[in-house]
Motif scaffolding. Structure first.
Motif, PDB file in Angstrom:
ATOM      1  N   GLN A 825       0.810  -1.212   0.000  1.00 24.97           N
ATOM      2  CA  GLN A 825       0.000   0.000   0.000  1.00 24.97           C
ATOM      3  C   GLN A 825       0.844   1.262   0.000  1.00 24.97           C
ATOM      4  N   PRO A 860      -7.310  -0.234   5.904  1.00 26.53           N
ATOM      5  CA  PRO A 860      -7.271   1.158   6.358  1.00 26.53           C
ATOM      6  C   PRO A 860      -6.749   2.034   5.212  1.00 26.53           C
ATOM      7  N   PRO A 862      -4.646   4.883   4.302  1.00 27.81           N
ATOM      8  CA  PRO A 862      -3.661   5.749   4.965  1.00 27.81           C
ATOM      9  C   PRO A 862      -3.607   7.143   4.341  1.00 27.81           C
ATOM     10  N   ALA A 869     -11.072   5.934   7.546  1.00 25.94           N
ATOM     11  CA  ALA A 869     -11.596   5.580   6.219  1.00 25.94           C
ATOM     12  C   ALA A 869     -10.985   4.279   5.731  1.00 25.94           C
ATOM     13  N   ARG A 870     -11.708   3.619   4.809  1.00 27.47           N
ATOM     14  CA  ARG A 870     -11.221   2.344   4.282  1.00 27.47           C
ATOM     15  C   ARG A 870     -10.967   2.430   2.775  1.00 27.47           C
TER      16      ARG A 870
END
Lengths: 1114, 70
Positions: A825, A860, A862, A869-870
């Motif tokens: 991510q 999550p 980031p 937030a997702r």
């Protein structure tokens, strides 16, 4: 041009060399030499490295690919005659500068010609204006450095002087790599500088005589290779490289051509200031060389942008381990193939130790010529990339010898020769100004902007690594703060107002109040007005509420497409519940599984579908438009406690394992999407929207609200019309449809028609081919939409232009974000392929009853400014284009490995679709799991078009590498579709394999038998068929030359190496036959002989087996 | 990332203000709005934990509102 690095440990290589005893030349020669002078009558073979370049030159004569150059701008009075005297003396000293190559027996030998005088060619442009000269200088220089050489003739180097003004010159030195390398260029600099000064003062040459010449080295090298040391080194390299991945799959901007190409671009960039000093400090503290540190950072970069954990990177070594080699000009440089394990998630410091240890091992085994290694490894035949490695790394740690000429200012000029010998070369140089990164890349594969971003990522990563070496390699950033700002923030600035207190059905209710008498849903024979639709839905809602439906309660809709289904869907939402649409064609087992999984106790059905629920505990309500219309009182909409964060629907999709999973979608995201649609697509009460997809597909919900959210009318053709493209088209014309949201396969199946009323076309669901845009985009707006069910129907959008390229999937819609991330991510550089991850309002709640799967796919976020937030991981591969649009690359699952190559099925489908006769194409893999997969293609032709399967295969063979050409191709009247309208890959007929070459064909003619005999001898085989190719049977360039020489001896006819490479045995024999009768060359591959299978091999592609790396990126 | 590498990495279970669960690399700081659930381990271990504890997938605010109304 640069020379190669020294030992990474800083040891003098001669220290270890002197104690080696396994060398044939280990006894010292007089004067402390190891390498003896040759006897005057001995014949000097080409060195291994020279041999390779000679072979390449045989296949591809007159190429500038192996030209090297040095270009200087000289200010002040240049004495050209003096310069020529210096060059004459240098050519006298160095035999290699007077050496050409001949091959009387098929193997190249060096011929040293006697000394002569050297004269620079002078180009006097001083009568032109300075501006005029400056304007044409670069072009002139490029053409000079690209001028080719003939290896069998002198000279193999040229000096040219361009006079721009009486006191302003450009000196251009061009040398073929076969007699030179990066180190040699510095010797030339030094010797020219020394001699120009000495001769200018009237003195004799102060240069000491050379101890040996290049030819002495090449004789010694051949002897040494028979010795035990080299055997041991060969063993070392074979074990190191066995099982290494043949290809480093860099993210390409353009599909790899079916032949290896050599167009290149040279990019120079300065590293951020301070990086050089940080590198010095770091290396001192860690007791490691800058080379190892930089190589480690490069390996980490490659790991991050390719996802590959097993990398092979080439790196040059000077290969001048003996004192007597140091002052020689010549092609000495060798290339080491460093295989680097970047698996796990070590810290940068740990990775550094790994790289140091493997590099030291490699440097201890640096004598084996890379050419020998390639011969032994005999890597899998691939025509499209270089063997063993495709990226080269180089770092110069020592300052280069500069050219200095008394009375003159000397400024090196960069000239791009427009060639690249390999996919990507990264070279780092260091001078007083700091670090400079120079990258050469194949411009048929990469866009300049992509490489620029990657070089920048290299700098960013290195900066953090030096500063915080305990950071894990997965966590090192690839983007600078400003780049992060761009991809994470600027390109995701999508905030917009939307009806945040509304649920989906409220949008309809507002329109129903405004236009009660307008048509809402059309079907053949039955049209509902807004008022009727609303009253029927209200009546149903009250009934459902009585039966206990409330927020979060799922109600199945098992109905045929049509207005009644719209009543059902609105009724469920109005009752506060969540609808769960199921196609009436769903197999009974799957239906039961879903009803049970979702805990459904109530279903809405139609007459034809109610029996599907028999044997289940689910109660059903028949939704029937024949029931009398409820009274006017039912214009009052039910009031429930449902909120935008409650579920609107549950859609079951097939997971990768085939087990259906229910996606939980709340109202808020869908309402946001509908609001965006209405702002973007110019919808209103006069809009006529067609819907042809199954209700079980979430796109249907979007189509419904494209119409019902703005007062327009939804057109729902019956199944029969949808299945007949001409009927569907007729309906669109007749009903003056204005908005058509289609799945790619559906619109591709439609014959073209003008359809003047049609203003907006939306395509999605599958990758959008360029032909679609060309055919349907003219005269209207065409949008490519993309999005998974998990982000509320659609997430990105592009308005498409017919530019011949597949359109991007665009940018995130309102209140949504899109990122291209690596597996940790972390954002990737622009142009680099990664997983598309989506955030924002549309992110679904998750998968029903699958918390673990939800947690795995919904992470999550980031990057969000909203805490908690997702982010949804789509599993789709994408890349940012430089303008911020996102390009779709492929679905992870649709990438398959064929013979070890990563193949994007969509790429083959795209190539087939581009054929003029082809309307639609789909490619799948077949074969059982235990055996290798093969590719099968299915094609639907345009009406009235015709094409034979062989023709289509030949066409593909001309476009794609052999491993991408399907083993089977079938022409079908239509492609099977799933209930959601996508191509049903599972329902395609079983493929029939094409007859592949490989069956034995016995040689028939005298000539065929002779050629077969030579091949058998050379290849050590028992039998050879007429349809076989020399290289497929295991031949390589050295053996090829033996075949050429033997056949020439027998028949007096010289076979071109191309014939041998490209042709089958039958073709080679036929060529010899013709030539021995004086009918000239046989021309494969464009004029294949009857009866011989065509081979899709191009000549340049074949260079790949020969083209191995040397130490120079230019 | 290869399956072996992925399986050997250590994750932690995290949850947000809506009590929605997810996983995050153990060596990285939680993104804003996410807190530790008190479990770390391999990916598989963390997902198994989530399977046990995340029994109501409705967001906390939705659950509360519905309880208020009941």
């Amino acid at each position: 041009m640069t020379s190669s690095g020294g030992r990474p440990d800083g040891l003098d290589p001669r220290q270890s060399r002197a104690v080696d005893s396994g060398l044939p030349g280990a006894e010292q020669e007089p004067g402390g030499r190891f390498i003896p002078r040759r006897s005057p009558d001995s014949r000097a073979p080409a060195s291994f490295a020279q041999g390779r370049l000679w072979y390449i030159d045989q296949w591809q004569p007159n190429s500038p690919l192996y030209n090297m150059h040095a270009v200087y701008r000289l200010g002040g009075p240049l004495d050209v005659a003096l310069l020529d005297r210096c060059l004459t003396e240098i050519a006298r000293r160095h035999e290699v500068l007077r050496t050409r190559f001949v091959a009387p027996d098929g193997a190249p030998v060096q011929v040293v010609e006697p000394p002569g005088s050297v004269a620079s060619s002078l180009l006097d442009l001083s009568s032109n204006s300075l501006e005029e000269n400056e304007g044409r200088l670069q072009g002139l220089l490029t053409s000079l450095v690209r001028q080719s050489f003939r290896l069998d003739r002198l000279p193999l180097w040229r000096s040219a002087v361009i006079r721009l003004a009486p006191d302003e010159h450009v000196w251009v030195l061009t040398i073929h790599h076969v007699i030179c390398d990066g180190w040699s260029m510095q010797i030339l600099n030094r010797e020219v500088s020394t001699l120009y000064e000495a001769f200018g003062r009237g003195e004799a040459s102060p240069l000491p005589d050379l101890p040996i010449q290049y030819a002495d080295y090449s004789i010694w090298q051949r002897q040494m290779l028979g010795g035990p040391l080299l055997q041991e080194q060969l063993k070392f390299w074979m074990s190191r490289l066995s099982g290494a991945p043949p290809l480093l799959e860099l993210p390409l901007d353009h599909p790899r051509p079916s032949e290896l190409t050599s167009s290149g671009f040279h990019l120079r960039s300065a590293a951020p200031s301070g990086l050089a000093a940080a590198l010095t400090t770091f290396c001192k503290a860690r007791r490691v060389t800058p080379f190892i540190t930089l190589l480690t950072a490069f390996a980490v970069l490659l790991r991050r942008i390719t996802g590959q954990e097993d990398l092979v990177i080439g790196t040059p070594v000077a290969n001048r381990s003996y004192l007597e080699l140091e002052p020689l000009i010549g092609f000495f440089v060798n290339t080491l193939a460093l295989r680097i394990d970047v698996s796990g998630n070590p810290t940068f410091g740990e990775m550094l130790n790994r790289v140091r240890s493997l590099a030291l091992d490699a440097y201890d085994h640096q004598d084996l010529p890379f050419e020998r290694l390639v011969e032994e490894l005999h890597p899998e035949r691939a025509l499209t990339y270089t063997p063993v490695f495709q990226v080269l790394f180089q770092a110069d740690e020592t300052a280069r010898t500069r050219l200095t000429l008394p009375g003159l200012t000397v400024k090196p000029l960069a000239v791009d020769s427009g060639t690249a010998r390999i996919d990507l070369t990264l070279a780092i140089q260091r001078d007083a100004d700091g670090l400079h990164t120079s990258s050469v890349f194949n411009s048929d594969l990469f866009e300049r902007s992509t490489i620029e971003e990657q070089v920048s990522a290299f700098h960013t990563l290195l900066e953090t690594a030096l500063d915080e070496p305990d950071t894990s390699i997965a966590a090192l950033p690839l983007l600078s703060p400003s780049q992060q700002q761009r991809v994470l923030i600027e390109w995701n600035r999508t905030g917009a107002a939307y009806p945040s207190c509304h649920c989906l059905h409220h949008l309809f209710e507002e329109q129903a109040a405004r236009w009660p008498d307008s048509p809402a849903v059309w079907s053949r024979g039955r049209t509902l007005t807004y008022d009727e639709l609303n009253r029927r839905a209200n009546a149903l809602a009250f009934e459902l509420m009585e039966r206990g439906v409330r927020p979060e309660v799922p109600v199945a809709i098992l109905m045929d497409r049509g207005p009644a289904a719209i009543v059902a869907l609105l009724g469920v939402m109005k009752a506060g519940g969540a609808y769960l649409p199921l196609d009436t064609s769903t197999p009974a087992d799957r239906l039961r599984l879903i009803l049970q999984d979702a805990g459904v106790s109530l279903a809405l059905t139609c007459a034809s579908a109610s029996q599907l629920l028999e044997g289940t505990p689910v109660e059903s309500i028949l939704v029937d438009l024949e029931r009398p219309l409820p009274d006017h009182g039912l214009t009052v909409n039910p009031i429930t406690s449902v909120t935008p964060d409650n579920l609107a629907y549950i859609i079951y999709t097939s997971g990768s394992t085939g087990v259906p999973r229910g996606v939980l979608v709340a109202h808020r995201g869908v309402v946001n999407m509908v609001a965006f649609d209405h702002r973007t697509f110019d919808l209103g009460p006069s809009s006529r929207v067609i819907d042809v997809v199954s209700l079980s597909f979430d796109a249907a919900t979007r189509h419904i609200f494209l119409a019902l959210g703005g007062g327009g009318c939804l057109y729902m053709p019956d199944a029969e019309t949808i299945l007949s493209p001409p009927a569907l088209l007729e309906l669109m014309r007749e009903q003056a449809i204005t908005h058509a949201p289609f799945i790619v396969s559906v619109i591709m199946a439609l014959p073209w028609d003008e359809l003047p009323a049609l203003r907006v076309v939306n395509v999605g669901g599958e990758a959008c081919p360029a032909e679609l845009v060309a055919r349907w985009g003219a005269g209207r707006r065409l949008f490519n939409v993309y999005g998974p069910t998990e982000t509320s129907i659609f997430a990105t959008l592009a308005e498409c232009a017919a530019d011949g390229h597949p359109p991007p999937i665009g940018r995130p819609i309102a209140n949504s974000t899109a990122y291209v991330l690596d597996e940790n991510q972390q954002p990737l550089p622009v142009g680099t392929v990664g997983e598309l991850c989506l955030g924002g309002i549309g992110v679904a709640r998750g998968y029903l009853n699958r918390p673990e799967l939800t947690a795995e796919r919904f992470l999550p976020d980031p990057f969000s400014s909203l805490p908690g937030a997702r982010l949804y991981r789509t599993g789709d591969l994408a890349r940012f284009r430089p303008d911020g649009n996102i390009g779709f690359v492929g679905r992870r699952g649709f990438q398959v490995k064929i013979r070890g190559f990563r193949v994007e099925l969509g790429e083959i489908e795209g190539a087939l679709s581009a054929h003029p006769a082809v309307r639609q194409a789909v490619v799948v893999t077949f074969g059982d799991a235990s055996r290798e997969h093969s590719l099968a293609a299915y094609v639907v032709l345009h009406e009235h078009a015709s094409a034979a399967t062989d023709q289509l295969i030949d066409y593909l063979a001309g476009l794609l590498p052999p491993y991408m050409v399907p083993a089977s191709l079938a022409i079908l009247p239509a492609l099977p579709l799933t209930s959601s309208g996508k191509i049903d890959r599972g329902a395609l007929p079983a493929p029939a394999r094409r007859e592949t070459p490989g069956t034995y064909h016995e040689p028939r003619t005298e000539m065929e038998r002779s050629v077969a005999a030579v091949w058998r001898r050379v290849l050590n085989l028992d039998r050879v068929g007429t349809q076989e190719n020399f290289f497929d049977l295991g031949g390589h360039s050295l053996l090829a030359m033996q075949v050429v020489a033997q056949l020439e001896g027998q028949y007096g006819v010289r076979l071109s190496p191309r014939d041998l490479l490209l042709g089958t045995l039958a073709q080679v024999a036929a060529s010899l036959e013709r030539q021995s009768h004086g009918t000239g060359q046989f021309g494969a591959p464009d004029a294949p002989r009857a009866g011989a299978p065509e081979r899709p091999h191009g000549i340049r592609g074949l260079l790949r087996r020969l083209r191995v790396r040397d130490g120079d990126p230019r | 990332m290869s399956v072996e590498t992925q399986e050997s990495l250590i994750y932690k279970v995290v949850l947000n203000h809506e009590e929605q669960y997810s996983i995050w690399p153990a060596d990285r700081q939680n993104p804003p709005g996410w807190r530790d659930a008190g479990k770390s381990g391999t990916r598989a271990e963390c997902l198994e934990y989530i399977k046990q504890v995340w029994t109501d997938m409705r967001p906390l605010s939705v659950r509360r509102r519905m309880e208020d109304q009941a």
